[in-house]
Design an enzyme around this catalytic site. Structure first.
Site, PDB file in Angstrom:
ATOM      1  CG  HIS A   1      40.336  36.770  34.751  1.00 54.38           C
ATOM      2  ND1 HIS A   1      39.638  35.606  34.956  1.00 54.38           N
ATOM      3  CD2 HIS A   1      41.605  36.523  35.193  1.00 54.38           C
ATOM      4  CE1 HIS A   1      40.437  34.695  35.482  1.00 54.38           C
ATOM      5  NE2 HIS A   1      41.629  35.219  35.638  1.00 54.38           N
ATOM      6  CB  SER A   2      40.648  37.193  38.638  1.00 50.92           C
ATOM      7  OG  SER A   2      41.148  36.924  39.917  1.00 50.92           O
TER       8      SER A   2
END
Length: 375
Positions: free
Chosen positions: A292-293
């Site tokens: 994620h991210s």
């Protein structure tokens, strides 16, 4: 209506400025002097005098909160969700309280990883001495021995730690929304080994040692009586200074220093370290990443540093709102081609799930996550 101490201190100055500004041009010099005085007043320090002590509980029970059967954080007595503005108009104090609660929740999630998910906490560096700073990751019992499938989870940047996607979602929504636990349990149910990275645990904080300045009189040839008088004056001066400092800054926090963890001083370093010492050594024929991210950026950096090895073991990569950039990270053509075939980035979008979303970057496909991702 309550009036803060800082307002009372500054009120006479504001009144004086207002009176002077009503005068003629000859009052400009006085206005300038008052403005200079105001510029030298540390308003943040003054406002700290109005705060309650920064002394918070170290357990959820101390905060009078608990997670209910739905994994929602609720007040034990009222059943209400967490309230950020516990003290009106004291944003800094409320933020410190929120951060203190966040640290408790981080430890709570660690406990869930071990007790509910049956993961093992593994210390790193693997050859760390007893005295050096250490971090850790979590692994399933079969993470290195599962011959078929291994799932690796990497969260984003910020305050989140192993097992979390978003602290804010844990506090304001529920554990399923803000933690990696649903991913871990489903992966294990489907026969995957699991490794949970901890890329933001890059250093430990310790209090800065106080510097003791040796008195110059210790080594002088002055008479003993004169040295004693000077030492007495020095002690009195220090006492007055300490008293003034306590009055000026009653909420002074300890000065801390950071001791970085060897070979894990950044999310990128951490991803490479865990790859070299764990993932690359695993028996799994197929390795899968969920990142994620900033975790997506860390994965791309891992590819750049270990391209051949990653290609030989990794089957697919699921990215969520990844912030990687193949141009800035200088990912080569062969990496970009591999990412187009083996990666997919689910991004915040109101379009139906898996609808293609245009991208300016020539790397992996981007598709809609069918929501405004808040992880």
């Amino acid at each position: 209506m309550s009036i803060s101490l800082s307002s009372l201190i500054l009120l006479p100055i504001w009144i004086s400025m207002a009176q002077i500004q009503q005068g003629g041009p000859d009052e400009k010099e006085k206005t300038t002097a008052l403005k200079d005085l105001l510029s030298r007043i540390d308003l943040d320090e003054l406002m700290k005098k109005d705060e309650p002590p920064l002394d918070f509980p170290d357990t959820l029970e101390g905060f009078e909160y608990a997670f209910n059967e739905k994994g929602q954080l609720r007040h034990i007595k009222t059943g209400e969700p967490f309230v950020f503005n516990y003290q009106e108009d004291l944003h800094r104090w409320n933020q410190k309280r929120y951060e203190a609660l966040g640290e408790i929740i981080t430890k709570y999630v660690y406990e869930l990883l071990e007790k509910d998910c049956n993961l093992k906490k593994i210390s790193i560096p693997v050859d760390a001495t007893e005295s050096e700073p250490k971090s850790f990751i979590f692994m399933s019992e079969d993470a290195l021995t599962n011959p078929q499938k291994l799932m690796v989870l990497i969260h984003g940047s910020g305050v989140v730690r192993a097992g979390q996607w978003a602290r804010r979602l844990i506090i304001n929504e529920d554990l399923d929304s803000g933690t990696q636990i649903p991913f871990i349990k489903r992966a294990m149910d489907e026969g995957y080994g699991v490794i949970v990275l901890n890329p933001n645990e890059n250093y430990i904080e310790v209090e800065k040692p106080k510097i003791h300045v040796q008195s110059s009189s210790d080594s002088s040839d002055e008479p003993a009586e004169k040295r004693e008088r000077k030492d007495k004056v020095s002690k009195e001066t220090k006492k007055r200074r300490d008293f003034y400092e306590k009055y000026r800054n009653p909420q002074r926090e300890k000065e801390m220093m950071q001791l970085y963890i060897r070979e894990n001083g950044s999310p990128e370093e951490h991803a490479i370290y865990v790859w070299d010492h764990f993932i690359a050594q695993s028996a799994a024929e197929n390795v899968f990443f969920v990142a994620h991210s900033y975790g997506g950026l860390a994965f791309v950096e891992l590819m750049i540093q270990r391209e051949a090895d990653v290609k030989s073991k990794v089957t697919a990569v699921a990215l969520t709102d990844s912030v990687h950039n193949v141009w800035h990270q200088e990912a080569g053509k062969t990496i970009r081609e591999w990412m187009r075939e083996n990666c997919c980035n689910w991004v915040s979008s109101s379009e139906p799930l898996d609808t293609s979303v245009e991208s300016m970057l020539p790397d992996c496909p981007r598709v809609s996550a069918a929501c405004s991702t808040e992880m």
